[in-house]
Design a protein around this motif. Structure first.
Motif, PDB file in Angstrom:
ATOM      1  N   LYS A  44      -4.184  -5.412  13.394  1.00  0.00           N
ATOM      2  CA  LYS A  44      -5.164  -5.398  12.305  1.00  0.00           C
ATOM      3  C   LYS A  44      -5.350  -3.981  11.786  1.00  0.00           C
ATOM      4  CE  LYS A  44      -9.773  -7.012  11.107  1.00  0.00           C
ATOM      5  NZ  LYS A  44      -9.686  -6.201   9.925  1.00  0.00           N
ATOM      6  N   LYS A  45      -5.413  -3.868  10.470  1.00  0.00           N
ATOM      7  CA  LYS A  45      -5.681  -2.560   9.860  1.00  0.00           C
ATOM      8  C   LYS A  45      -7.162  -2.253   9.980  1.00  0.00           C
ATOM      9  CE  LYS A  45      -2.319  -2.474   6.140  1.00  0.00           C
ATOM     10  NZ  LYS A  45      -2.195  -2.567   4.698  1.00  0.00           N
ATOM     11  N   PRO A  46      -7.596  -1.041  10.168  1.00  0.00           N
ATOM     12  CA  PRO A  46      -6.788   0.150  10.393  1.00  0.00           C
ATOM     13  C   PRO A  46      -6.109   0.120  11.767  1.00  0.00           C
ATOM     14  CG  PRO A  46      -9.136   0.660  10.533  1.00  0.00           C
ATOM     15  CD  PRO A  46      -9.048  -0.759  10.138  1.00  0.00           C
ATOM     16  N   ILE A  47      -4.898   0.627  11.814  1.00  0.00           N
ATOM     17  CA  ILE A  47      -4.131   0.542  13.063  1.00  0.00           C
ATOM     18  C   ILE A  47      -4.341   1.783  13.934  1.00  0.00           C
ATOM     19  CG2 ILE A  47      -2.322  -0.948  12.133  1.00  0.00           C
ATOM     20  CD1 ILE A  47      -0.628   1.716  11.911  1.00  0.00           C
ATOM     21  N   LEU A  48      -4.020   1.604  15.200  1.00  0.00           N
ATOM     22  CA  LEU A  48      -3.991   2.764  16.105  1.00  0.00           C
ATOM     23  C   LEU A  48      -2.536   3.197  16.176  1.00  0.00           C
ATOM     24  CD1 LEU A  48      -6.246   1.706  19.089  1.00  0.00           C
ATOM     25  CD2 LEU A  48      -6.573   3.709  17.670  1.00  0.00           C
ATOM     26  N   PRO A  49      -2.194   4.432  15.801  1.00  0.00           N
ATOM     27  CA  PRO A  49      -0.789   4.850  15.782  1.00  0.00           C
ATOM     28  C   PRO A  49      -0.058   4.616  17.100  1.00  0.00           C
ATOM     29  CG  PRO A  49      -2.145   6.485  14.713  1.00  0.00           C
ATOM     30  CD  PRO A  49      -3.078   5.491  15.296  1.00  0.00           C
TER      31      PRO A  49
ATOM     32  N   ASP B  72       0.854  -1.193   0.000  1.00  0.00           N
ATOM     33  CA  ASP B  72       0.000   0.000   0.000  1.00  0.00           C
ATOM     34  C   ASP B  72       0.894   1.249   0.000  1.00  0.00           C
ATOM     35  OD1 ASP B  72      -3.077   0.750   1.503  1.00  0.00           O
ATOM     36  OD2 ASP B  72      -1.556   2.252   1.077  1.00  0.00           O
TER      37      ASP B  72
ATOM     38  N   LYS C   2       4.112   6.056   4.408  1.00  0.00           N
ATOM     39  CA  LYS C   2       4.105   7.462   4.832  1.00  0.00           C
ATOM     40  C   LYS C   2       3.557   7.581   6.255  1.00  0.00           C
ATOM     41  CE  LYS C   2       3.281   9.150   0.150  1.00  0.00           C
ATOM     42  NZ  LYS C   2       2.354   9.779  -0.764  1.00  0.00           N
ATOM     43  N   ILE C   3       2.518   6.798   6.535  1.00  0.00           N
ATOM     44  CA  ILE C   3       1.902   6.855   7.868  1.00  0.00           C
ATOM     45  C   ILE C   3       2.869   6.314   8.922  1.00  0.00           C
ATOM     46  CG2 ILE C   3       0.005   5.939   9.280  1.00  0.00           C
ATOM     47  CD1 ILE C   3      -1.712   5.954   6.725  1.00  0.00           C
TER      48      ILE C   3
ATOM     49  N   GLU D 153      -0.699   2.482  19.383  1.00  0.00           N
ATOM     50  CA  GLU D 153      -0.519   1.045  19.624  1.00  0.00           C
ATOM     51  C   GLU D 153       0.704   0.523  18.861  1.00  0.00           C
ATOM     52  OE1 GLU D 153      -3.799  -1.287  18.234  1.00  0.00           O
ATOM     53  OE2 GLU D 153      -3.225  -3.029  19.425  1.00  0.00           O
TER      54      GLU D 153
ATOM     55  N   ARG E 249       5.610   8.565   9.787  1.00  0.00           N
ATOM     56  CA  ARG E 249       5.198   9.674  10.647  1.00  0.00           C
ATOM     57  C   ARG E 249       4.990   9.210  12.093  1.00  0.00           C
ATOM     58  NH1 ARG E 249       4.489  15.226   9.815  1.00  0.00           N
ATOM     59  NH2 ARG E 249       5.529  14.632   7.889  1.00  0.00           N
TER      60      ARG E 249
ATOM     61  N   ILE F 118       0.288   4.306   0.824  1.00  0.00           N
ATOM     62  CA  ILE F 118       0.096   5.292   1.901  1.00  0.00           C
ATOM     63  C   ILE F 118       0.696   4.829   3.223  1.00  0.00           C
ATOM     64  CG2 ILE F 118      -1.757   6.224   3.366  1.00  0.00           C
ATOM     65  CD1 ILE F 118      -3.250   6.907   0.849  1.00  0.00           C
ATOM     66  N   MET F 119       0.625   3.534   3.470  1.00  0.00           N
ATOM     67  CA  MET F 119       1.068   2.995   4.762  1.00  0.00           C
ATOM     68  C   MET F 119       2.508   3.397   5.129  1.00  0.00           C
ATOM     69  SD  MET F 119      -0.528   1.560   7.063  1.00  0.00           S
ATOM     70  CE  MET F 119      -0.304   0.707   8.595  1.00  0.00           C
TER      71      MET F 119
END
Lengths: 120, 405
Positions: free
Chosen positions: A103-108, A10, A15-16, A110, A19, A12-13
């Motif tokens: 599991k996606k969506p993830i909690l940053p 993916d 980049k996330i 976490e 960050r 975008i992942m």
């Protein structure tokens, strides 16, 4: 500085994750498919402190990478990040030696905590 | 006649005049063709000629249309390739890295700086669509406060107006797109808007509306079962099952309600699967009543459900029904007796195993006997040693724990 390999198709992942994980503490490298990841691992002689991988990817999936890493003398900790919530897949990941599963969506927060815990 | 001094202008005039000459020659040739060939030809040839011309013109138009669409697609891709990285950077800088997130401020109280987003060409519909797509993509990867902030941004930029417009479109694919967007962003849709879509004639729209309804309706996510007229196809059932079982905080009702009252057989069949998944034992009386239905496929589903619920209360009734059931129902009864495994009907299973003429019946009877632990409890049973070679093979197959079917 800890070196982390992120294997994720993916766009975008990365980049996330870049960050979320502070660049002062972690050096993040990215491979966009299984084949590229295996090449990177061979080239660097598996010189990573942690691997974060997806499961479903082109060329080689996360399980193949996981089994390759865990069959080495010095296994590298692995976190699986996937949107496959299927119980069998999660269990398969742990059986192959995954250290954590998100599991996606993830909690940053976490992700950051789990990375810190595995690299302690 | 005035002289033309400018050499560029004179070259242009020459080109235009040569084009006009060519056009004039073509018209003359066409007229000659019409007078000499077409009008003098027999009527069948004339008709054939007309068809040939229509075919050539249609093919040319089709190619022009394909080329035009491809060119437009290419231009849009190029524009998106420039715009998407800008959107990603803005989302990361303005939403993911918002300083208030570190200070644990509730997302509703965070003021987003939307000025940088206004520099994007949001007056263009394709740009707004790209931004919506990117916000959804981010939300598929991160949740929590960031997910809520992304939703706030979507609303502050009035992107929801576009989605709501699409929801009112006459084209079903736009409606499906709108439903997917609203579901991904957890946006509210009124029942009046969405419920009629759950019964739409278009299969894709129907499925999307049902998924959206389950995801977004907090109190009665299964209300559309009440009005479902169109059948739930097998693939729809698989998708719905996945949606229901993976949606968090969903209010699970007693599915016996639809087993009793629904007139839609596919809804009843689907509810039976949900009863098993949620282990709703209080639905057993309703399922027992369903055994009286004339539809033997539905009856087979009901028997299957009773077996999976291990409803001992149903055992005697199933055995009593057995003799006048079609083969699919008989197979399900044998399987159910194996699943319930009370051991009370071992003799019945033994008789079926030894005397049934249908191979499947014998196989399932043997499997159920094994599940009832008949074989392990009576290892020296004379029947075991006296069964035919074929029956012995069936038994050995069923006793192998590695073989599931």
């Amino acid at each position: 500085m800890k070196k982390i390999l992120l294997i994720e198709d993916d766009e975008i992942m990365p980049k996330i994750v870049a960050r979320i994980l502070p660049s002062t503490e972690y050096r993040l490298e990215h491979a966009s498919n299984g084949k590229e990841a295996l090449q990177l691992l061979e080239e660097t002689s598996y010189a990573y402190d942690l691997i974060i991988t997806d499961i479903m990817m082109p060329y080689a999936n996360g399980f193949e990478i996981l089994s390759k890493i865990k069959h080495r003398d010095r296994p590298i900790p692995v976190i699986i990040i996937s949107n496959a919530g299927n119980e069998d897949m999660i269990m398969e990941g742990f059986k192959l030696g995954a250290d954590d599963f998100l599991k996606k969506p993830i909690l940053p927060a976490e992700l950051l905590i789990r990375v810190k815990k595995l690299l302690m | 006649m005035s002289q033309i001094d400018n050499p560029t202008l004179s070259a242009s005039v020459e080109t235009v005049s040569s084009y006009l000459e060519t056009a004039f020659t073509s018209v003359k040739a066409a007229t000659r063709f019409l007078e000499n060939t077409f009008l003098n030809a027999p009527i069948t040839i004339q008709i054939a000629m007309v068809f040939i011309i229509i075919a050539i013109v249609t093919t040319a138009l089709a190619y022009i249309s394909i080329l035009r669409n491809r060119y437009r697609g290419y231009r849009t891709d190029k524009k998106l390739a420039r715009l998407c990285p800008r959107i990603d950077n803005l989302l990361i800088d303005e939403v993911l890295s918002h300083p208030s997130l570190q200070q644990h401020v509730p997302p509703d109280e965070i003021q987003l700086n939307i000025a940088p987003f206004e520099q994007l060409p949001l007056h263009r519909r394709w740009a707004r669509q790209a931004l919506t797509g990117r916000i959804i993509h981010f939300r598929r990867n991160v949740r929590g406060n960031i997910g809520l902030l992304l939703r706030n941004l979507y609303m502050q930029l009035d992107l929801d107006n576009d989605t709501l417009k699409k929801l009112k479109s006459r084209h079903w694919e736009k409606k499906v797109q709108a439903l997917t967007e609203l579901t991904s962003l957890d946006m509210f849709i009124s029942d009046v808007t969405i419920l009629p879509m759950t019964n739409d004639r278009n299969r894709e729209l129907r499925a999307a509306a049902r998924h959206a309804y389950i995801k977004l309706s907090k109190n009665e996510p299964f209300k559309f079962f009440d009005i479902a007229k169109e059948p739930l196809l097998m693939w729809d059932q698989v998708e719905l099952f996945r949606t229901i079982t993976s949606t968090e905080n969903i209010a699970i009702p007693n599915f016996a309600r639809w087993i009793i009252y629904s007139g839609n057989k596919s809804v009843i069949s689907f509810c039976l699967k949900l009863v098993v998944y949620y282990n709703q034992h209080n639905a057993v009386p309703a399922i027992l009543r369903l055994l009286e239905t004339k539809d033997h496929y539905l009856r087979a589903d009901a028997i299957n459900c009773l077996g999976k619920l291990r409803a001992r209360i149903a055992e005697d009734k199933l055995v009593a029904l057995y003799s006048h059931q079609p083969i699919p129902c008989q197979i399900e009864i044998l399987k159910a007796l194996g699943r319930i495994g009370s051991g009370e009907h071992v003799e019945f299973l033994k008789t079926e195993f030894l005397h049934a003429t249908d191979f499947d019946l014998r196989k399932h009877a043997a499997k159920s006997l094994v599940r009832n632990q008949w074989v392990s409890d009576h290892p020296g049973d004379e029947l075991l040693s006296s069964v035919s070679q074929e029956n012995l093979r069936i038994l050995r197959h069923c006793m192998n724990p590695l073989i599931k079917y």
